[in-house]
Enzyme design. Structure first.
Site, PDB file in Angstrom:
ATOM      1  CE  LYS A  22     -31.798   1.362 -15.724  1.00 17.77           C
ATOM      2  NZ  LYS A  22     -32.939   2.275 -15.936  1.00 17.77           N
ATOM      3  CE1 TYR A  99     -39.226   2.369  -9.004  1.00 14.28           C
ATOM      4  CE2 TYR A  99     -38.936   3.598  -6.859  1.00 14.28           C
ATOM      5  CZ  TYR A  99     -39.920   3.188  -8.146  1.00 14.28           C
ATOM      6  OH  TYR A  99     -41.160   3.180  -8.028  1.00 14.28           O
ATOM      7  NE  ARG A 330       2.627  -7.180  -5.913  1.00 11.24           N
ATOM      8  CZ  ARG A 330       3.472  -8.101  -6.409  1.00 11.24           C
ATOM      9  NH1 ARG A 330       4.580  -7.882  -6.792  1.00 11.24           N
ATOM     10  NH2 ARG A 330       2.670  -9.241  -6.718  1.00 11.24           N
ATOM     11  CG  HIS A 360      17.371   5.197  -4.346  1.00 11.32           C
ATOM     12  ND1 HIS A 360      17.999   6.180  -3.777  1.00 11.32           N
ATOM     13  CD2 HIS A 360      18.403   4.114  -3.783  1.00 11.32           C
ATOM     14  CE1 HIS A 360      19.097   6.055  -3.391  1.00 11.32           C
ATOM     15  NE2 HIS A 360      19.487   4.935  -3.337  1.00 11.32           N
ATOM     16  CG  ASN A 374      20.282   1.817   4.150  1.00 12.26           C
ATOM     17  OD1 ASN A 374      19.736   2.897   4.002  1.00 12.26           O
ATOM     18  ND2 ASN A 374      20.977   1.514   3.121  1.00 12.26           N
TER      19      ASN A 374
END
Length: 455
Positions: A22, A99, A330, A360, A374
């Protein structure tokens, strides 16, 4: 005052209906027990004792650390029995009992509670509840002082009408705790050793039981099933949202925003809906994050912009840089100031200089890209040969044509151009034009194939 902390984390959690112990179920990307340990460490204790039982090996493996002493409770015979297992290891003056399934407890609340541990006194955290069903009731005498705690199953009708409940969190003198543990009895409806019985013992021994309450009852809410777990998750997220807004962040909708780690923010930050922040995230002033973005273990410098549906993981975005929509950065990626990464561009372990652009449809892995260069649409760094990875180095002011394959290791010199459709597998010197594609042929009289009919 020296302090040690005992965290009770031996429960099975049968209502979770899970093979996972749990206390290892997550809230905001960290286990419930992990949250409690994090809060405990901020109190600077000598040591933290974690009492484990069900799934003990898994809990120990997940959370092992030098400052944690894992104590095994072979049989789950109640909270008093669990606490008693840790007592032989305690050497400090004061013990705080927490707890493992109560993850939202605030450090400030615990600090207030600990101030009550002085000679002749102990501290008990209680909570006022509209519906205290299931909670032990705080029984006070005619002077309003705490006299005892009665568990719900053992309480009379009059006692069940009491709305002040026991959270189970208490701070006590260590020498007294050892004595009380030796005197516990399991003569009750559950046949268990209740930690709550120490309150009556303390009163009998002449100690004053001073109480504190959390500012928010959800601080002491536990989770016994998936519904309660979800309630804790949502409350945590709203609390984090309020904290960030107080520091200068605009959240388009605090109910649609998740923090699953540690986040530091500057001023005038704008975060749109359905944004998830994971791990360690640093967001400087004037950053804008569009909708449906996931940002993990990353740094966003002043004025950076992340457009919709982008995934940023282990990256640094420079001042005034932008990424997206649908961009993926990443681990190991560093974008310079004002660098631009557009839609469907993926960078992995890539360094982009100031004002560099990949507008793109490009993959740039294990690459160094100089300032103002570029990268055309469809450009790919071929960095992996099936066994090893190699670097592509692109100088400053370079123009990489569309649909280029750059076969690493390869270097493109400053000011160079590569023609569209080229496959570059040799170094290109400064200011050269590289053309690496087959010559076009136009064939007269060519006949288009005719589809053969199936028989």
């Amino acid at each position: 005052m020296s302090l040690e902390i005992v965290i009770l984390a031996a429960g099975q959690g049968t209502r979770m209906r899970s093979a996972l112990p749990k206390v290892l179920h997550p809230v905001a990307g960290n286990s419930m027990l992990g949250h409690v340990i994090h809060s405990a460490r901020q109190l600077d204790p000598q040591r933290i004792h974690v009492v484990i039982g069900h799934g003990a090996d898994v809990v120990r493996e997940r959370l092992a650390a030098d400052d944690l002493n894992f104590v095994l409770q072979d049989k789950q015979l109640g909270t008093g029995h669990a606490t008693a297992q840790a007592v032989p290891f305690i050497t400090a003056d004061t013990v705080l009992i927490l707890y493992g399934d109560v993850p939202l407890i605030e450090v400030e609340t615990l600090q207030r509670l600990l101030k009550h541990v002085v000679p002749g006194q102990m501290g008990l955290l209680t909570v006022e509840l509209d519906d205290p069903t299931g909670y032990g009731r705080i029984v006070r005498n005619a002077d309003g002082k705490v006299a005892a705690i009665v568990e719900h199953k053992d309480a009379s009708e009059a006692q069940r009408a009491i709305t002040e409940g026991n959270t189970g969190i208490l701070a006590v003198p260590a020498n007294k705790l050892a004595d009380w543990m030796s005197r516990l009895s399991n003569n009750n409806a559950q046949g268990e050793y209740y930690l709550t019985d120490v309150i009556e013992m303390a009163v009998s021994d002449g100690l004053l039981v001073a109480t504190e309450q959390p500012h928010d009852p959800m601080e002491v809410q536990g989770a016994n099933d998936r519904k309660q777990l979800a309630e804790l998750e949502r409350h945590y997220q709203l609390r984090e949202g309020r904290r960030l807004m107080a520091q200068g962040v605009t959240l388009r909708d605090p109910a649609r925003f998740d923090v699953r780690g540690e986040v530091s923010v500057g001023r005038d930050v704008l975060i749109d809906i359905n944004v998830i922040l994971e791990g360690r995230v640093i967001i400087e002033d004037d950053v804008v994050i569009g909708p449906n973005c996931v940002i993990k273990d990353s740094t966003l410098r002043k004025g950076a912009v992340i457009k919709a549906n982008s995934h940023i993981d282990g990256a640094v975005m420079g001042e005034g840089s932008d990424a997206g929509p649908f961009a993926r950065l990443r681990p190991g990626t560093v974008m310079g100031a004002r660098a631009h990464v557009g839609n469907f561009v993926e960078l992995k372990n890539a360094k982009m200089g100031d004002d560099a652009k990949a507008g793109h449809l490009a993959y740039l892995g294990d690459a160094v890209i100089g300032a103002r260069s570029n990268i055309g649409a469809g450009a790919i760094t071929c960095n992996y040969d099936g066994a090893n990875k190699y670097q592509t180095t692109i100088g400053e002011d370079v123009f990489i044509g569309s649909n280029n394959s750059l076969i690493a290791p390869v270097t493109i010199g400053d000011g160079s151009n590569t023609a569209a459709g080229s496959t570059i597998n040799q170094d290109v010197d400064k200011s050269q034009l590289a053309v690496a594609r087959a010559r076009q042929r136009n064939i007269d009289g060519w006949k288009r194939p005719v589809k053969i009919k199936k028989t």
